[in-house]
Design a protein around this motif. Sequence first.
Motif, PDB file in Angstrom:
ATOM      1  N   THR A 131      39.798   2.656  25.645  1.00  0.00           N
ATOM      2  CA  THR A 131      38.917   2.406  26.788  1.00  0.00           C
ATOM      3  C   THR A 131      37.456   2.380  26.366  1.00  0.00           C
ATOM      4  O   THR A 131      36.681   1.517  26.794  1.00  0.00           O
ATOM      5  N   LEU A 132      37.065   3.314  25.518  1.00  0.00           N
ATOM      6  CA  LEU A 132      35.677   3.345  25.044  1.00  0.00           C
ATOM      7  C   LEU A 132      35.368   2.136  24.169  1.00  0.00           C
ATOM      8  O   LEU A 132      34.272   1.568  24.249  1.00  0.00           O
ATOM      9  N   ALA A 133      36.330   1.728  23.330  1.00  0.00           N
ATOM     10  CA  ALA A 133      36.123   0.545  22.497  1.00  0.00           C
ATOM     11  C   ALA A 133      35.975  -0.699  23.366  1.00  0.00           C
ATOM     12  O   ALA A 133      35.128  -1.570  23.107  1.00  0.00           O
ATOM     13  N   SER A 134      36.793  -0.784  24.415  1.00  0.00           N
ATOM     14  CA  SER A 134      36.687  -1.909  25.345  1.00  0.00           C
ATOM     15  C   SER A 134      35.320  -1.931  26.021  1.00  0.00           C
ATOM     16  O   SER A 134      34.665  -2.980  26.086  1.00  0.00           O
ATOM     17  N   ALA A 135      34.875  -0.778  26.511  1.00  0.00           N
ATOM     18  CA  ALA A 135      33.557  -0.699  27.156  1.00  0.00           C
ATOM     19  C   ALA A 135      32.451  -1.072  26.177  1.00  0.00           C
ATOM     20  O   ALA A 135      31.477  -1.736  26.544  1.00  0.00           O
ATOM     21  N   GLY A 136      32.610  -0.655  24.919  1.00  0.00           N
ATOM     22  CA  GLY A 136      31.611  -0.981  23.907  1.00  0.00           C
ATOM     23  C   GLY A 136      31.527  -2.479  23.647  1.00  0.00           C
ATOM     24  O   GLY A 136      30.427  -3.046  23.545  1.00  0.00           O
TER      25      GLY A 136
ATOM     26  N   GLY B 238      20.459 -12.994  33.298  1.00  0.00           N
ATOM     27  CA  GLY B 238      19.367 -13.883  32.921  1.00  0.00           C
ATOM     28  C   GLY B 238      18.056 -13.470  33.562  1.00  0.00           C
ATOM     29  O   GLY B 238      16.983 -13.926  33.133  1.00  0.00           O
ATOM     30  N   ARG B 239      18.116 -12.589  34.569  1.00  0.00           N
ATOM     31  CA  ARG B 239      16.921 -12.187  35.310  1.00  0.00           C
ATOM     32  C   ARG B 239      16.695 -10.681  35.328  1.00  0.00           C
ATOM     33  O   ARG B 239      15.612 -10.235  35.710  1.00  0.00           O
ATOM     34  N   LEU B 240      17.709  -9.899  34.927  1.00  0.00           N
ATOM     35  CA  LEU B 240      17.627  -8.440  34.957  1.00  0.00           C
ATOM     36  C   LEU B 240      18.045  -7.881  33.605  1.00  0.00           C
ATOM     37  O   LEU B 240      18.789  -8.527  32.856  1.00  0.00           O
ATOM     38  N   PRO B 241      17.617  -6.663  33.289  1.00  0.00           N
ATOM     39  CA  PRO B 241      18.194  -5.986  32.125  1.00  0.00           C
ATOM     40  C   PRO B 241      19.703  -5.876  32.287  1.00  0.00           C
ATOM     41  O   PRO B 241      20.213  -5.677  33.387  1.00  0.00           O
ATOM     42  N   VAL B 242      20.437  -6.001  31.171  1.00  0.00           N
ATOM     43  CA  VAL B 242      21.895  -6.031  31.231  1.00  0.00           C
ATOM     44  C   VAL B 242      22.452  -4.789  31.915  1.00  0.00           C
ATOM     45  O   VAL B 242      23.340  -4.871  32.775  1.00  0.00           O
ATOM     46  N   GLY B 243      21.954  -3.606  31.532  1.00  0.00           N
ATOM     47  CA  GLY B 243      22.469  -2.369  32.105  1.00  0.00           C
ATOM     48  C   GLY B 243      22.251  -2.282  33.599  1.00  0.00           C
ATOM     49  O   GLY B 243      23.130  -1.800  34.343  1.00  0.00           O
ATOM     50  N   ILE B 244      21.110  -2.768  34.075  1.00  0.00           N
ATOM     51  CA  ILE B 244      20.813  -2.740  35.511  1.00  0.00           C
ATOM     52  C   ILE B 244      21.739  -3.692  36.258  1.00  0.00           C
ATOM     53  O   ILE B 244      22.271  -3.369  37.334  1.00  0.00           O
ATOM     54  N   ALA B 245      21.953  -4.889  35.706  1.00  0.00           N
ATOM     55  CA  ALA B 245      22.864  -5.841  36.345  1.00  0.00           C
ATOM     56  C   ALA B 245      24.258  -5.245  36.480  1.00  0.00           C
ATOM     57  O   ALA B 245      24.923  -5.399  37.512  1.00  0.00           O
ATOM     58  N   LEU B 246      24.714  -4.549  35.447  1.00  0.00           N
ATOM     59  CA  LEU B 246      26.043  -3.937  35.492  1.00  0.00           C
ATOM     60  C   LEU B 246      26.116  -2.818  36.528  1.00  0.00           C
ATOM     61  O   LEU B 246      27.145  -2.636  37.180  1.00  0.00           O
ATOM     62  N   VAL B 247      25.043  -2.054  36.664  1.00  0.00           N
ATOM     63  CA  VAL B 247      25.031  -0.979  37.665  1.00  0.00           C
ATOM     64  C   VAL B 247      25.238  -1.563  39.063  1.00  0.00           C
ATOM     65  O   VAL B 247      26.025  -1.056  39.863  1.00  0.00           O
ATOM     66  N   PHE B 248      24.539  -2.655  39.366  1.00  0.00           N
ATOM     67  CA  PHE B 248      24.713  -3.299  40.667  1.00  0.00           C
ATOM     68  C   PHE B 248      26.125  -3.849  40.808  1.00  0.00           C
ATOM     69  O   PHE B 248      26.775  -3.674  41.844  1.00  0.00           O
ATOM     70  N   GLU B 249      26.623  -4.530  39.770  1.00  0.00           N
ATOM     71  CA  GLU B 249      27.946  -5.145  39.866  1.00  0.00           C
ATOM     72  C   GLU B 249      29.051  -4.116  40.003  1.00  0.00           C
ATOM     73  O   GLU B 249      30.035  -4.327  40.708  1.00  0.00           O
ATOM     74  N   MET B 250      28.898  -2.972  39.359  1.00  0.00           N
ATOM     75  CA  MET B 250      29.961  -1.979  39.358  1.00  0.00           C
ATOM     76  C   MET B 250      30.014  -1.153  40.645  1.00  0.00           C
ATOM     77  O   MET B 250      30.795  -0.212  40.746  1.00  0.00           O
TER      78      MET B 250
ATOM     79  N   PRO C 269      27.745   0.508  31.594  1.00  0.00           N
ATOM     80  CA  PRO C 269      26.311   0.251  31.774  1.00  0.00           C
ATOM     81  C   PRO C 269      25.443   1.096  30.849  1.00  0.00           C
ATOM     82  O   PRO C 269      24.370   0.654  30.422  1.00  0.00           O
ATOM     83  N   VAL C 270      25.896   2.316  30.544  1.00  0.00           N
ATOM     84  CA  VAL C 270      25.134   3.168  29.612  1.00  0.00           C
ATOM     85  C   VAL C 270      25.144   2.534  28.230  1.00  0.00           C
ATOM     86  O   VAL C 270      24.097   2.386  27.579  1.00  0.00           O
ATOM     87  N   PHE C 271      26.335   2.153  27.750  1.00  0.00           N
ATOM     88  CA  PHE C 271      26.430   1.479  26.456  1.00  0.00           C
ATOM     89  C   PHE C 271      25.599   0.206  26.445  1.00  0.00           C
ATOM     90  O   PHE C 271      24.886  -0.085  25.482  1.00  0.00           O
TER      91      PHE C 271
ATOM     92  N   LEU D 161      22.313   6.648  36.764  1.00  0.00           N
ATOM     93  CA  LEU D 161      23.227   7.789  36.675  1.00  0.00           C
ATOM     94  C   LEU D 161      23.719   8.206  38.061  1.00  0.00           C
ATOM     95  O   LEU D 161      24.887   8.578  38.233  1.00  0.00           O
ATOM     96  N   VAL D 162      22.835   8.138  39.061  1.00  0.00           N
ATOM     97  CA  VAL D 162      23.244   8.466  40.430  1.00  0.00           C
ATOM     98  C   VAL D 162      24.275   7.462  40.929  1.00  0.00           C
ATOM     99  O   VAL D 162      25.289   7.827  41.544  1.00  0.00           O
ATOM    100  N   VAL D 163      24.034   6.164  40.656  1.00  0.00           N
ATOM    101  CA  VAL D 163      24.992   5.133  41.078  1.00  0.00           C
ATOM    102  C   VAL D 163      26.342   5.349  40.412  1.00  0.00           C
ATOM    103  O   VAL D 163      27.393   5.253  41.050  1.00  0.00           O
ATOM    104  N   LEU D 164      26.351   5.647  39.109  1.00  0.00           N
ATOM    105  CA  LEU D 164      27.609   5.856  38.389  1.00  0.00           C
ATOM    106  C   LEU D 164      28.376   7.050  38.954  1.00  0.00           C
ATOM    107  O   LEU D 164      29.606   7.036  39.003  1.00  0.00           O
TER     108      LEU D 164
END
Length: 325
Positions: free
Chosen positions: A14-19, A95-107, A267-269, A291-294
């Motif tokens: 699971t961690l390898a997949s997330a990475g 394309g418009r947001l930092p990758v980690g931020i985009a993932l936080v919204f999507e997740m 999103p952290v990775f 972190l609050v969203v997660l």
Amino acid sequence: MSRTARPALGYAFTLASAGLFAINGTVSTLALEAGIPPTRLTALRCTGAALVLLGALAVFSRDRLRVHRRELPLLAVFGVVGVAMTQFLYYVAIGRLPVGIALVFEMTAPVFIALYVWLVRREAVRSRLWLALLLSLSGLVLVAQVWEGGGSLDAVGVGAALAAALCLATYYLVGERGTVGRDPVTLTCWSFVAAALFWAAAAPWWAFDAGVLGESVPLSLGDLRAPLWVLIGWICVLGAVAPFWLSISALPHLPPTTAGLVATVEPVFASIVAWLWVEQVLTGWQVAGGLVVLTGIALAQTARAHSADRAEPPLLPEVPAPLSS
């Protein structure tokens, strides 16, 4: 003979997949910056993944590729909304947001799912849903830093990421039905095929200049450059098929809810990779909000009651492991 569960192996998969998913976010950003539009990048990724999965199943388990006519509507919705649009909107967002931020919204998809099954299906949900909703909304306010003139993030990017969350929620809800009669691997294979066919119509291949794939593009690693096709190959194989197989391989060793909670580290990775690779720096408020969203997502993962009686949907790029329903 039943396989002995090995939790440590499940966590590792699971961690390898997330990475790999996290790295893929930055690789996809480089491809977008090289001039590949989100529509074409999504088409390339869906088509490449479909061909790899079709080839693997044709060689090792051809009988599983049979499709009945009654399955076609579900596969069409699953592939077009759950796969094609989720990935397209994700690419618009990164394309418009930092990758980690985009993932936080999507997740935040698990929160939408829990609300849907409570409001529409009238299913029982645990009281933790309300805390999950409160945490997720509060965290998104911090991530967007709305007190800074209406927000510090690109509005189109935020809208795309939230729309991706809704499409991802649709993916899971439709996937619950699809896995009743079909295993996760072939269901995901045909969903990629449906997505590839959709993009073949929406972004015809004859309008694509394949010669651009041979162009040398910067990798943001000093002066290192590589042909664009190398990035596309990574996105299709190591950014889609490989992490998908790792996620599936984890499920015999971990309960789906546990795998889903572990996968929220993505999103952290992704933020760490983007920071080290392309210097996408997040503010302290954005880190705290993420972190609050997660935390809210983790609660939403377990908000639905009677999880043991439902099938689990399969996995896709840029999503957590199957939600406990």
